[in-house]
Design a protein around this motif. Structure first.
Motif, PDB file in Angstrom:
ATOM      1  N   TYR A   6       0.861  -1.174   0.000  1.00  0.00           N
ATOM      2  CA  TYR A   6       0.000   0.000   0.000  1.00  0.00           C
ATOM      3  C   TYR A   6       0.896   1.222   0.000  1.00  0.00           C
ATOM      4  N   CYS A   7       0.526   2.210  -0.777  1.00  0.00           N
ATOM      5  CA  CYS A   7       1.298   3.453  -0.782  1.00  0.00           C
ATOM      6  C   CYS A   7       0.350   4.622  -1.011  1.00  0.00           C
ATOM      7  N   MET A   8       0.822   5.799  -0.683  1.00  0.00           N
ATOM      8  CA  MET A   8       0.018   6.999  -0.892  1.00  0.00           C
ATOM      9  C   MET A   8       0.949   8.177  -1.124  1.00  0.00           C
ATOM     10  N   PRO A   9       0.497   9.150  -1.931  1.00  0.00           N
ATOM     11  CA  PRO A   9       1.332  10.331  -2.151  1.00  0.00           C
ATOM     12  C   PRO A   9       1.332  11.216  -0.912  1.00  0.00           C
ATOM     13  N   LEU A  10       2.450  11.840  -0.656  1.00  0.00           N
ATOM     14  CA  LEU A  10       2.558  12.763   0.470  1.00  0.00           C
ATOM     15  C   LEU A  10       2.161  14.159   0.021  1.00  0.00           C
ATOM     16  N   LYS A  11       1.499  14.856   0.905  1.00  0.00           N
ATOM     17  CA  LYS A  11       1.186  16.260   0.662  1.00  0.00           C
ATOM     18  C   LYS A  11       1.290  16.990   1.989  1.00  0.00           C
ATOM     19  N   ASP A  12       1.346  18.282   1.906  1.00  0.00           N
ATOM     20  CA  ASP A  12       1.422  19.066   3.137  1.00  0.00           C
ATOM     21  C   ASP A  12       0.130  18.916   3.926  1.00  0.00           C
ATOM     22  N   LEU A  13       0.260  18.729   5.213  1.00  0.00           N
ATOM     23  CA  LEU A  13      -0.889  18.622   6.088  1.00  0.00           C
ATOM     24  C   LEU A  13      -1.114  19.950   6.795  1.00  0.00           C
ATOM     25  N   ASN A  14      -2.376  20.327   6.904  1.00  0.00           N
ATOM     26  CA  ASN A  14      -2.635  21.462   7.779  1.00  0.00           C
ATOM     27  C   ASN A  14      -2.806  20.911   9.192  1.00  0.00           C
ATOM     28  N   GLU A  16      -5.218  20.874  11.280  1.00  0.00           N
ATOM     29  CA  GLU A  16      -6.473  20.155  11.533  1.00  0.00           C
ATOM     30  C   GLU A  16      -6.381  18.701  11.064  1.00  0.00           C
ATOM     31  N   TRP A  17      -5.844  18.482   9.853  1.00  0.00           N
ATOM     32  CA  TRP A  17      -5.683  17.122   9.331  1.00  0.00           C
ATOM     33  C   TRP A  17      -4.674  16.340  10.157  1.00  0.00           C
ATOM     34  N   GLU A  18      -3.593  17.002  10.536  1.00  0.00           N
ATOM     35  CA  GLU A  18      -2.563  16.351  11.335  1.00  0.00           C
ATOM     36  C   GLU A  18      -3.156  15.829  12.646  1.00  0.00           C
ATOM     37  N   GLU A  19      -3.936  16.657  13.313  1.00  0.00           N
ATOM     38  CA  GLU A  19      -4.564  16.246  14.578  1.00  0.00           C
ATOM     39  C   GLU A  19      -5.557  15.109  14.359  1.00  0.00           C
ATOM     40  N   ALA A  20      -6.315  15.166  13.267  1.00  0.00           N
ATOM     41  CA  ALA A  20      -7.295  14.112  12.978  1.00  0.00           C
ATOM     42  C   ALA A  20      -6.591  12.777  12.722  1.00  0.00           C
ATOM     43  N   LYS A  39       9.993  18.409  10.872  1.00  0.00           N
ATOM     44  CA  LYS A  39       8.605  18.436  10.379  1.00  0.00           C
ATOM     45  C   LYS A  39       8.390  17.421   9.256  1.00  0.00           C
ATOM     46  N   ASP A  40       9.345  17.294   8.324  1.00  0.00           N
ATOM     47  CA  ASP A  40       9.184  16.338   7.225  1.00  0.00           C
ATOM     48  C   ASP A  40       9.109  14.907   7.756  1.00  0.00           C
ATOM     49  N   LYS A  41       9.976  14.573   8.713  1.00  0.00           N
ATOM     50  CA  LYS A  41       9.960  13.225   9.294  1.00  0.00           C
ATOM     51  C   LYS A  41       8.649  12.980  10.043  1.00  0.00           C
ATOM     52  N   LYS A  42       8.175  14.018  10.707  1.00  0.00           N
ATOM     53  CA  LYS A  42       6.910  13.898  11.436  1.00  0.00           C
ATOM     54  C   LYS A  42       5.762  13.591  10.474  1.00  0.00           C
ATOM     55  N   VAL A  43       5.689  14.335   9.369  1.00  0.00           N
ATOM     56  CA  VAL A  43       4.625  14.123   8.380  1.00  0.00           C
ATOM     57  C   VAL A  43       4.752  12.741   7.745  1.00  0.00           C
ATOM     58  N   GLU A  44       5.962  12.336   7.380  1.00  0.00           N
ATOM     59  CA  GLU A  44       6.170  11.023   6.770  1.00  0.00           C
ATOM     60  C   GLU A  44       5.742   9.900   7.720  1.00  0.00           C
ATOM     61  N   SER A  45       6.132  10.006   8.968  1.00  0.00           N
ATOM     62  CA  SER A  45       5.774   8.993   9.957  1.00  0.00           C
ATOM     63  C   SER A  45       4.261   8.966  10.183  1.00  0.00           C
ATOM     64  N   LEU A  46       3.669  10.133  10.268  1.00  0.00           N
ATOM     65  CA  LEU A  46       2.228  10.229  10.459  1.00  0.00           C
ATOM     66  C   LEU A  46       1.476   9.582   9.296  1.00  0.00           C
ATOM     67  N   TYR A  47       1.920   9.836   8.075  1.00  0.00           N
ATOM     68  CA  TYR A  47       1.299   9.215   6.904  1.00  0.00           C
ATOM     69  C   TYR A  47       1.466   7.689   6.928  1.00  0.00           C
ATOM     70  N   ALA A  48       2.642   7.210   7.260  1.00  0.00           N
ATOM     71  CA  ALA A  48       2.879   5.761   7.278  1.00  0.00           C
ATOM     72  C   ALA A  48       1.952   5.078   8.286  1.00  0.00           C
ATOM     73  N   TRP A  49       1.864   5.624   9.488  1.00  0.00           N
ATOM     74  CA  TRP A  49       1.007   5.034  10.514  1.00  0.00           C
ATOM     75  C   TRP A  49      -0.464   5.179  10.161  1.00  0.00           C
ATOM     76  N   SER A  50      -0.841   6.284   9.550  1.00  0.00           N
ATOM     77  CA  SER A  50      -2.230   6.480   9.145  1.00  0.00           C
ATOM     78  C   SER A  50      -2.626   5.511   8.042  1.00  0.00           C
ATOM     79  N   LEU A  51      -1.694   5.253   7.141  1.00  0.00           N
ATOM     80  CA  LEU A  51      -1.958   4.271   6.092  1.00  0.00           C
ATOM     81  C   LEU A  51      -2.153   2.882   6.694  1.00  0.00           C
TER      82      LEU A  51
END
Length: 90
Positions: A6-14, A16-20, A39-51
């Motif tokens: 499973y994969c997904m494209p990364l995009k900037d999170l605001n 509100e989305w980050e908290e959700a 911040k980039d590592k945080k977003v990448e990790s958040l996306y991986a766990w959310s996926l």
């Protein structure tokens, strides 16, 4: 054994989305992700766990993500589902 990717494209999170997305994760992972200073590592990790949370819901109907443990090498695994192997890459 079947392997599913499973994969997904990364995009900037605001914020509100980050908290959700964070709210869907186990408390331990929320703390670990929030502690990341880059911040980039945080977003990448958040996306991986959310996926992973999304995958567990779609494939197994798990509305709540099960407990996640870590091996001696730091690799995450699901102790209640020992035959399910996960690998998070970001």
């Amino acid at each position: 054994m079947a392997v599913v990717l499973y994969c997904m494209p990364l995009k900037d999170l605001n914020e509100e989305w980050e908290e959700a997305l964070l709210a869907r994760l186990p408390w331990e992972e929320q703390k670990r992700i929030n502690a990341l200073e880059n911040k980039d590592k945080k977003v990448e990790s958040l996306y991986a766990w959310s996926l992973l949370a999304h995958l567990l819901f779609c494939e197994f109907g798990m509305a709540v993500m099960p407990r996640v443990a870590r091996s001696d090498m730091g690799k995450p695994f699901l102790p209640e589902f020992v035959t399910t192997h996960i690998s998070l890459s970001h």
